[in-house]
Write a protein that holds these residues in place. Structure first.
Motif, short mmCIF file in Angstrom:
data_model
loop_
_atom_site.label_atom_id
_atom_site.label_comp_id
_atom_site.label_asym_id
_atom_site.label_seq_id
_atom_site.Cartn_x
_atom_site.Cartn_y
_atom_site.Cartn_z
N PHE A 35 1.00 -27.37 -27.27
CA PHE A 35 1.58 -26.78 -26.08
C PHE A 35 1.84 -25.31 -26.36
O PHE A 35 1.88 -24.89 -27.52
N ARG A 36 2.04 -24.54 -25.31
CA ARG A 36 2.39 -23.14 -25.50
C ARG A 36 3.39 -22.72 -24.43
O ARG A 36 3.44 -23.29 -23.34
N GLN A 37 4.17 -21.72 -24.79
CA GLN A 37 5.15 -21.20 -23.85
C GLN A 37 5.17 -19.68 -23.93
O GLN A 37 5.50 -19.12 -24.98
N ALA A 38 4.77 -19.06 -22.85
CA ALA A 38 4.79 -17.60 -22.76
C ALA A 38 6.17 -17.15 -22.27
O ALA A 38 6.89 -17.93 -21.63
N PRO A 39 6.55 -15.91 -22.56
CA PRO A 39 7.86 -15.42 -22.12
C PRO A 39 8.04 -15.57 -20.62
O PRO A 39 7.17 -15.18 -19.82
N GLY A 40 9.15 -16.17 -20.23
CA GLY A 40 9.46 -16.32 -18.82
C GLY A 40 8.71 -17.42 -18.10
O GLY A 40 8.83 -17.56 -16.88
N LYS A 41 7.93 -18.20 -18.85
CA LYS A 41 7.14 -19.26 -18.23
C LYS A 41 7.51 -20.62 -18.81
O LYS A 41 8.10 -20.72 -19.88
N GLU A 42 7.12 -21.67 -18.10
CA GLU A 42 7.38 -23.01 -18.59
C GLU A 42 6.40 -23.38 -19.69
O GLU A 42 5.32 -22.80 -19.81
N ALA A 90 1.56 -16.45 -26.51
CA ALA A 90 2.62 -17.43 -26.31
C ALA A 90 3.07 -17.94 -27.68
O ALA A 90 2.42 -17.69 -28.69
N VAL A 91 4.17 -18.66 -27.67
CA VAL A 91 4.54 -19.45 -28.83
C VAL A 91 3.86 -20.81 -28.69
O VAL A 91 3.97 -21.46 -27.65
N TYR A 92 3.14 -21.20 -29.71
CA TYR A 92 2.39 -22.45 -29.70
C TYR A 92 3.14 -23.50 -30.50
O TYR A 92 3.57 -23.24 -31.64
N TYR A 93 3.26 -24.68 -29.91
CA TYR A 93 3.96 -25.79 -30.53
C TYR A 93 3.02 -26.98 -30.68
O TYR A 93 2.18 -27.23 -29.82
N CYS A 94 3.19 -27.73 -31.77
CA CYS A 94 2.52 -29.01 -31.86
C CYS A 94 3.56 -30.11 -31.72
O CYS A 94 4.74 -29.91 -32.04
N CYS A 104 -4.35 -39.45 -25.23
CA CYS A 104 -3.22 -38.56 -25.48
C CYS A 104 -2.77 -38.01 -24.14
O CYS A 104 -3.54 -37.98 -23.18
N LEU A 105 -1.54 -37.59 -24.07
CA LEU A 105 -0.91 -37.27 -22.80
C LEU A 105 -0.61 -35.78 -22.68
O LEU A 105 -0.54 -35.05 -23.68
N VAL A 106 -0.42 -35.34 -21.45
CA VAL A 106 -0.25 -33.90 -21.20
C VAL A 106 1.20 -33.53 -20.92
O VAL A 106 1.52 -32.35 -20.81
N THR A 107 2.08 -34.49 -20.81
CA THR A 107 3.46 -34.19 -20.47
C THR A 107 4.30 -34.06 -21.73
O THR A 107 4.28 -34.93 -22.60
N PRO A 108 5.08 -33.00 -21.84
CA PRO A 108 5.89 -32.80 -23.04
C PRO A 108 6.82 -33.97 -23.34
O PRO A 108 7.05 -34.30 -24.50
N GLY A 109 7.34 -34.61 -22.33
CA GLY A 109 8.27 -35.71 -22.52
C GLY A 109 7.66 -36.93 -23.18
O GLY A 109 8.39 -37.81 -23.64
#
Length: 124
Positions: A35-42, A90-94, A104-109
């Motif tokens: 996943f990734r999160q850019a500043p000010g974005k979900e 963005a900041v990238y997370y695994c 595999c699923l696309v929802t963070p939850g």
């Protein structure tokens, strides 16, 4: 605990390879999502890989440029990123999901475990 690494500063059109690893357990039986999160974005799903098959999926925004793969010998799941553009900054997370054997699923939850993130900056 998951650890994401490999981020950095790269020029547009350049490449980076991110790695996700775990120090205390094997990733063999987890689906892994990036996943990734850019500043000010979900937070945005980028790609994921199941632990059987494996099966891989990509967001439309990265399809054809990013490749996810797993190396069970090294206990890593990598994200090869080519053709980077400033919108990829963005900041990238695994994240790990123990239920993802053939999907595999696309929802963070859906993911139980998360790494700390690694910053990717695409700029000239």
């Amino acid at each position: 605990q998951l650890q994401a690494s490999g981020g950095g500063l790269v020029q547009p059109g350049g490449s980076l390879r991110l790695s996700c690893t775990a120090s205390e357990y094997t990733l063999d039986y987890y689906a892994i999502g990036w996943f990734r999160q850019a500043p000010g974005k979900e937070r945005e799903w980028v790609s994921c890989i199941s632990f059987n098959g494996p099966v891989t999926y990509y967001a439309d925004s990265v399809k054809g440029r990013f490749t996810i793969s797993r190396d069970n010998n090294k206990n890593t799941v990598d994200l090869q990123m080519n053709g980077l553009n400033p919108e990829d900054t963005a900041v990238y997370y695994c994240a790990a999901d123990p239920e993802g054997s053939s999907y595999c699923l696309v929802t963070p939850g859906s993911y139980d475990y998360w790494g700390q993130g690694t910053l990717v900056t695409v700029s000239s």
